[in-house]
Structure formats: C-alpha cells, structure tokens
Design a protein around this motif. Structure first.
Motif, PDB file in Angstrom:
ATOM      1  N   PHE A 103      17.399   3.353  12.871  1.00 40.66           N
ATOM      2  CA  PHE A 103      16.687   2.255  12.212  1.00 40.66           C
ATOM      3  C   PHE A 103      17.066   2.283  10.742  1.00 40.66           C
ATOM      4  O   PHE A 103      17.698   3.229  10.270  1.00 40.66           O
ATOM      5  CB  PHE A 103      15.171   2.433  12.362  1.00 40.66           C
ATOM      6  CG  PHE A 103      14.634   3.617  11.637  1.00 40.66           C
ATOM      7  CD1 PHE A 103      14.141   3.487  10.341  1.00 40.66           C
ATOM      8  CD2 PHE A 103      14.655   4.872  12.211  1.00 40.66           C
ATOM      9  CE1 PHE A 103      13.676   4.589   9.649  1.00 40.66           C
ATOM     10  CE2 PHE A 103      14.195   5.973  11.520  1.00 40.66           C
ATOM     11  CZ  PHE A 103      13.698   5.838  10.240  1.00 40.66           C
ATOM     12  N   ASP A 104      16.711   1.250  10.014  1.00 44.42           N
ATOM     13  CA  ASP A 104      16.939   1.271   8.576  1.00 44.42           C
ATOM     14  C   ASP A 104      15.748   0.652   7.842  1.00 44.42           C
ATOM     15  O   ASP A 104      14.729   0.329   8.452  1.00 44.42           O
ATOM     16  CB  ASP A 104      18.267   0.582   8.221  1.00 44.42           C
ATOM     17  CG  ASP A 104      18.240  -0.915   8.499  1.00 44.42           C
ATOM     18  OD1 ASP A 104      17.159  -1.442   8.838  1.00 44.42           O
ATOM     19  OD2 ASP A 104      19.292  -1.560   8.368  1.00 44.42           O
ATOM     20  N   THR A 132      13.958  -2.441   9.053  1.00 42.83           N
ATOM     21  CA  THR A 132      13.478  -2.313  10.433  1.00 42.83           C
ATOM     22  C   THR A 132      14.484  -2.801  11.468  1.00 42.83           C
ATOM     23  O   THR A 132      14.107  -3.098  12.602  1.00 42.83           O
ATOM     24  CB  THR A 132      12.116  -3.030  10.667  1.00 42.83           C
ATOM     25  OG1 THR A 132      11.426  -3.188   9.436  1.00 42.83           O
ATOM     26  CG2 THR A 132      11.227  -2.246  11.600  1.00 42.83           C
ATOM     27  N   ASN A 133      15.774  -2.919  11.089  1.00 45.83           N
ATOM     28  CA  ASN A 133      16.785  -3.110  12.126  1.00 45.83           C
ATOM     29  C   ASN A 133      16.736  -1.860  12.988  1.00 45.83           C
ATOM     30  O   ASN A 133      16.611  -0.755  12.457  1.00 45.83           O
ATOM     31  CB  ASN A 133      18.181  -3.233  11.527  1.00 45.83           C
ATOM     32  CG  ASN A 133      18.315  -4.433  10.602  1.00 45.83           C
ATOM     33  OD1 ASN A 133      17.864  -5.521  10.921  1.00 45.83           O
ATOM     34  ND2 ASN A 133      18.926  -4.221   9.441  1.00 45.83           N
ATOM     35  N   ILE A 191      20.947  -3.708  19.582  1.00 43.50           N
ATOM     36  CA  ILE A 191      20.547  -3.649  18.176  1.00 43.50           C
ATOM     37  C   ILE A 191      19.653  -4.856  17.944  1.00 43.50           C
ATOM     38  O   ILE A 191      20.026  -5.978  18.292  1.00 43.50           O
ATOM     39  CB  ILE A 191      21.763  -3.687  17.228  1.00 43.50           C
ATOM     40  CG1 ILE A 191      22.594  -2.423  17.410  1.00 43.50           C
ATOM     41  CG2 ILE A 191      21.301  -3.788  15.776  1.00 43.50           C
ATOM     42  CD1 ILE A 191      23.857  -2.392  16.579  1.00 43.50           C
ATOM     43  N   THR A 214       9.057  -8.544  19.975  1.00 48.93           N
ATOM     44  CA  THR A 214       9.849  -9.345  19.038  1.00 48.93           C
ATOM     45  C   THR A 214       9.065 -10.591  18.633  1.00 48.93           C
ATOM     46  O   THR A 214       8.052 -10.932  19.245  1.00 48.93           O
ATOM     47  CB  THR A 214      11.184  -9.764  19.671  1.00 48.93           C
ATOM     48  OG1 THR A 214      10.902 -10.514  20.846  1.00 48.93           O
ATOM     49  CG2 THR A 214      12.026  -8.560  20.024  1.00 48.93           C
ATOM     50  N   ARG A 267      17.626  -7.064  15.148  1.00 45.12           N
ATOM     51  CA  ARG A 267      17.511  -7.296  13.719  1.00 45.12           C
ATOM     52  C   ARG A 267      16.044  -7.256  13.290  1.00 45.12           C
ATOM     53  O   ARG A 267      15.173  -7.806  13.956  1.00 45.12           O
ATOM     54  CB  ARG A 267      18.133  -8.659  13.378  1.00 45.12           C
ATOM     55  CG  ARG A 267      18.303  -8.879  11.894  1.00 45.12           C
ATOM     56  CD  ARG A 267      19.070 -10.151  11.613  1.00 45.12           C
ATOM     57  NE  ARG A 267      18.753 -10.639  10.280  1.00 45.12           N
ATOM     58  CZ  ARG A 267      19.353 -10.227   9.163  1.00 45.12           C
ATOM     59  NH1 ARG A 267      20.312  -9.326   9.225  1.00 45.12           N
ATOM     60  NH2 ARG A 267      19.004 -10.722   8.008  1.00 45.12           N
ATOM     61  N   GLY A 268      15.809  -6.584  12.183  1.00 47.40           N
ATOM     62  CA  GLY A 268      14.443  -6.356  11.711  1.00 47.40           C
ATOM     63  C   GLY A 268      13.613  -7.614  11.561  1.00 47.40           C
ATOM     64  O   GLY A 268      12.420  -7.615  11.860  1.00 47.40           O
ATOM     65  N   ASP A 269      14.261  -8.688  11.128  1.00 45.72           N
ATOM     66  CA  ASP A 269      13.559  -9.970  10.952  1.00 45.72           C
ATOM     67  C   ASP A 269      12.822 -10.407  12.214  1.00 45.72           C
ATOM     68  O   ASP A 269      11.842 -11.133  12.134  1.00 45.72           O
ATOM     69  CB  ASP A 269      14.579 -11.094  10.664  1.00 45.72           C
ATOM     70  CG  ASP A 269      15.296 -10.888   9.354  1.00 45.72           C
ATOM     71  OD1 ASP A 269      14.874 -10.015   8.586  1.00 45.72           O
ATOM     72  OD2 ASP A 269      16.282 -11.623   9.118  1.00 45.72           O
TER      73      ASP A 269
END
Lengths: 98, 140
Positions: free
Chosen positions: A32-33, A36-37, A63, A19, A65-67
């Motif tokens: 995933f989406d 990138t979450n 979960i 991370t 978060r993609g950020d």
C-alpha cells in the motif's frame, strides 16, 4: 490492530475492501502507499444480491487505486469461515456519492 | 487558569501549593478523561484543528457514517492527517441490511468517504471548538 493509522499491520493479512462503487473485494494485502493504493493478492469479489446467495468471482492479483477505496477491513478468518455466505442475501452496497 | 503564585502564608506551615505545569494547556477548559492513554493537556492546534481534535478522542466509541450510507460503530484506534480513521471492534449499525462486513472486526476507513463522525456527548466541548475554530479562522 496495532501501529499508527496506516495499513502496515494488515500486510499479509486477508482484508476486505469496499470500493466507492460498492464492490467488496477480499484478498491478501501485499502493499500500500500514502494514497491508500493497495496491492491485493489472491483476490476475489463477493457479489451480493437479493436473488441468490453471495457469489464469489476470482480476480487474482489486483491493484486498487486509493481514490476508489472506501473501507479496508481486517477479515477475521475464523469468523469468516463460520459464516455461510452462500445463504447471505443483501442488496449490493450503494456507491459513494461525494 | 488558577493563580499559582505561592503567597507566603505564615499561619499555615504545611500549605500544599499547586505547582504550575511547565507547559500550560492552550485551552485550559478542555476536560477530556482519556480512557486508554494518559490525559493530554497540551494540544498543538497549529498543525490541523480537526486532526488534533480526533486524536483526543482515541479510545472512545464513535459512529462513522460513510458517504455510501453505511454507518460503522467502533472504538477509535487512530486517525491520521487525511482524517483516515481506524476503528476496532467494529459493527455495522444496520447489520441485517448490510451483512457485507460481518466478519470484519477492525477496519480502516478512508477519510475521503466519511460523511459524519458521531462523537460521544461527553467528548464534545462546544466552547473549546468554538474558540479553536475562531482562532483558526483568524489565522492562528
């Protein structure tokens, strides 16, 4: 790792996520989406320190978060189990500075 | 581009004329030997310059330096519109200092955390990039 640049090929595989704050979370990729979450099952954090070996913290279903994601690595489970993480000492990874 | 218009040459009966490919490369001086896939002669620069450029480098060995100072070397597997990068056969450049990814062979790097991508010298055509970036700056 086949397919395009997405994470399709890693679904249901054990992955290691690094991370942006430098944490390392290992778990099974469930979803995933586009952003990138990711959904991680049976996850645990590997805490690196120079004082003692790697500590494992159980997290469960997560979960992320993609950020906040830097790297999603496919864990080679044979290679991983051959390593003795309890003897591994290292500084924690530095946080990402944008 | 070479003139390919075949001039009738009465002296030589079996002249092997070059055939112009139907799709002329936009930047004909791009000479990248593609190690894994067929050589791409046409680049659609209109979509996104660097996305297109990275696609040309698939199969090559690159080093990606991240904004957390980690540097990862590996074979470029794929890249997407966000410049997310997938690397194969990865190794962290300073593995003694960073053992965190010892058991990771393939990885996905989020485009937003990439600081630099070090390219193989033979994969960089500076003139090509100059031209393309100028064209982009002019707005196509």
């Amino acid at each position: 790792m086949s397919g395009g640049p997405g994470l399709e090929s890693l679904v249901d595989h054990t992955i290691s996520v690094i991370t942006n704050d430098g944490r390392n979370i290992v778990g099974i990729l469930k979803g995933f989406d586009q952003a990138t979450n990711i959904i991680l099952d049976e996850s645990h954090e590997r805490v690196f320190s120079t004082k003692e070996g790697v500590q494992q913290l159980v997290l469960g279903l997560y979960i992320i978060r993609g950020d906040n994601i830097s790297i999603v690595g496919e864990l080679d489970e044979d290679l991983d189990s051959s390593l003795d993480w309890s003897k591994m000492r290292a500084h924690p990874l530095k946080p990402v500075i944008h | 581009m070479e003139k390919t218009q075949a001039k009738p040459d009465s002296a030589a009966g079996n002249v092997d004329y070059k055939v112009t490919p139907s799709k002329e490369p936009l930047l004909p001086h791009l000479r990248l030997p593609a190690p894994t896939s067929a050589t791409i002669t046409h680049i659609n620069w209109s979509s996104s310059l660097f996305f297109s450029y990275f696609k040309e480098l698939v199969g090559r060995e690159v080093t990606v330096e991240l904004k957390n100072d980690l540097a990862i070397r590996g074979t470029l597997h794929s890249v997407d519109q966000y410049l997310n990068i997938k690397l194969e056969n990865t190794r962290v450049v300073d593995q003694d200092k960073y053992p965190h990814m010892l058991s990771v062979r393939n990885c996905f790097i989020r485009g937003s955390v990439v600081r630099y991508v070090q390219l193989p010298p033979e994969g960089v055509d500076v003139e090509l990039l100059h031209d393309a970036t100028r064209r982009e700056a002019r707005g196509g």
